[in-house]
Design an enzyme around this catalytic site. Sequence first.
Site, PDB file in Angstrom:
ATOM      1  N   LEU A   1       0.868  -1.177   0.000  1.00 37.22           N
ATOM      2  CA  LEU A   1       0.000   0.000   0.000  1.00 37.22           C
ATOM      3  C   LEU A   1       0.904   1.225   0.000  1.00 37.22           C
ATOM      4  O   LEU A   1       2.013   1.177   0.534  1.00 37.22           O
ATOM      5  CB  LEU A   1      -0.879   0.038   1.260  1.00 37.22           C
ATOM      6  CG  LEU A   1      -1.923  -1.058   1.446  1.00 37.22           C
ATOM      7  CD1 LEU A   1      -2.613  -0.898   2.795  1.00 37.22           C
ATOM      8  CD2 LEU A   1      -2.940  -1.046   0.324  1.00 37.22           C
ATOM      9  N   ASP A   2       0.436   2.317  -0.553  1.00 37.10           N
ATOM     10  CA  ASP A   2       1.198   3.561  -0.519  1.00 37.10           C
ATOM     11  C   ASP A   2       1.415   4.006   0.921  1.00 37.10           C
ATOM     12  O   ASP A   2       0.638   3.669   1.818  1.00 37.10           O
ATOM     13  CB  ASP A   2       0.452   4.679  -1.255  1.00 37.10           C
ATOM     14  CG  ASP A   2       0.386   4.445  -2.748  1.00 37.10           C
ATOM     15  OD1 ASP A   2       1.223   3.702  -3.270  1.00 37.10           O
ATOM     16  OD2 ASP A   2      -0.518   5.024  -3.382  1.00 37.10           O
ATOM     17  N   ARG A   3       2.448   4.807   1.110  1.00 36.36           N
ATOM     18  CA  ARG A   3       2.776   5.327   2.444  1.00 36.36           C
ATOM     19  C   ARG A   3       1.591   6.068   3.052  1.00 36.36           C
ATOM     20  O   ARG A   3       1.295   5.927   4.232  1.00 36.36           O
ATOM     21  CB  ARG A   3       3.999   6.251   2.352  1.00 36.36           C
ATOM     22  CG  ARG A   3       4.502   6.729   3.697  1.00 36.36           C
ATOM     23  CD  ARG A   3       5.748   7.576   3.562  1.00 36.36           C
ATOM     24  NE  ARG A   3       5.489   8.903   3.068  1.00 36.36           N
ATOM     25  CZ  ARG A   3       5.055   9.915   3.829  1.00 36.36           C
ATOM     26  NH1 ARG A   3       4.865   9.730   5.114  1.00 36.36           N
ATOM     27  NH2 ARG A   3       4.839  11.091   3.308  1.00 36.36           N
ATOM     28  N   GLU A   4       0.885   6.837   2.250  1.00 35.75           N
ATOM     29  CA  GLU A   4      -0.225   7.638   2.762  1.00 35.75           C
ATOM     30  C   GLU A   4      -1.473   6.811   3.056  1.00 35.75           C
ATOM     31  O   GLU A   4      -2.373   7.267   3.752  1.00 35.75           O
ATOM     32  CB  GLU A   4      -0.590   8.738   1.747  1.00 35.75           C
ATOM     33  CG  GLU A   4       0.502   9.764   1.527  1.00 35.75           C
ATOM     34  CD  GLU A   4       1.572   9.299   0.543  1.00 35.75           C
ATOM     35  OE1 GLU A   4       1.358   8.301  -0.173  1.00 35.75           O
ATOM     36  OE2 GLU A   4       2.647   9.935   0.517  1.00 35.75           O
ATOM     37  N   THR A   5      -1.552   5.602   2.512  1.00 34.38           N
ATOM     38  CA  THR A   5      -2.753   4.784   2.611  1.00 34.38           C
ATOM     39  C   THR A   5      -2.731   3.884   3.846  1.00 34.38           C
ATOM     40  O   THR A   5      -1.759   3.181   4.091  1.00 34.38           O
ATOM     41  CB  THR A   5      -2.894   3.905   1.346  1.00 34.38           C
ATOM     42  OG1 THR A   5      -2.871   4.751   0.198  1.00 34.38           O
ATOM     43  CG2 THR A   5      -4.176   3.104   1.373  1.00 34.38           C
TER      44      THR A   5
END
Length: 174
Positions: free
Chosen positions: A146-150
Amino acid sequence: MKSQITLSDLQPPMRDGVTASKVYLPFLENPPKRLLNYLCDHFPHISAKEWQQRFEDQLILDMQGQILLIDHPYTANTHIYYYRFLAHEIAVPFEEKILFENDDLIVVDKPHFLTISPSGQYIQETLLVRLKKTTNNPDLTPIHRLDRETAGIVLFSKRPQTRGIYQKCLQIVL
């Protein structure tokens, strides 16, 4: 008696949750005299000062796990290991939560802003390193990302012997 060799059997032990990186030293027509010179040339984004610090901190090893010194000669057709570190790393104040665990998997609730694997400006403040430290399992590997922000659910494999099966299952589902 162990029936299979794992990744952790073939490389130096984790240090503070970080697994050593492996580098192949190829045959070169004009090889550098010292390993330090090769590392500086091969990884231009890492300063010579940082490589020197890694040697001083005993973070560079040969295939047998022996510490290499800063004046170690370049030896073609071999591998070395090195540990990454960051002098300054941004703390991520959010905590992960293990939701499920069995012999093969760990299912984790990943918070926002926590990178899954070490890269760039994050090493210790990554979900993988946090879990390796918590579980003391150097074989942990994320099955997806998953993306860092997610924020969301992330699956980790605990054993190389069953990792491929779960990755294939996830590919079918996705």
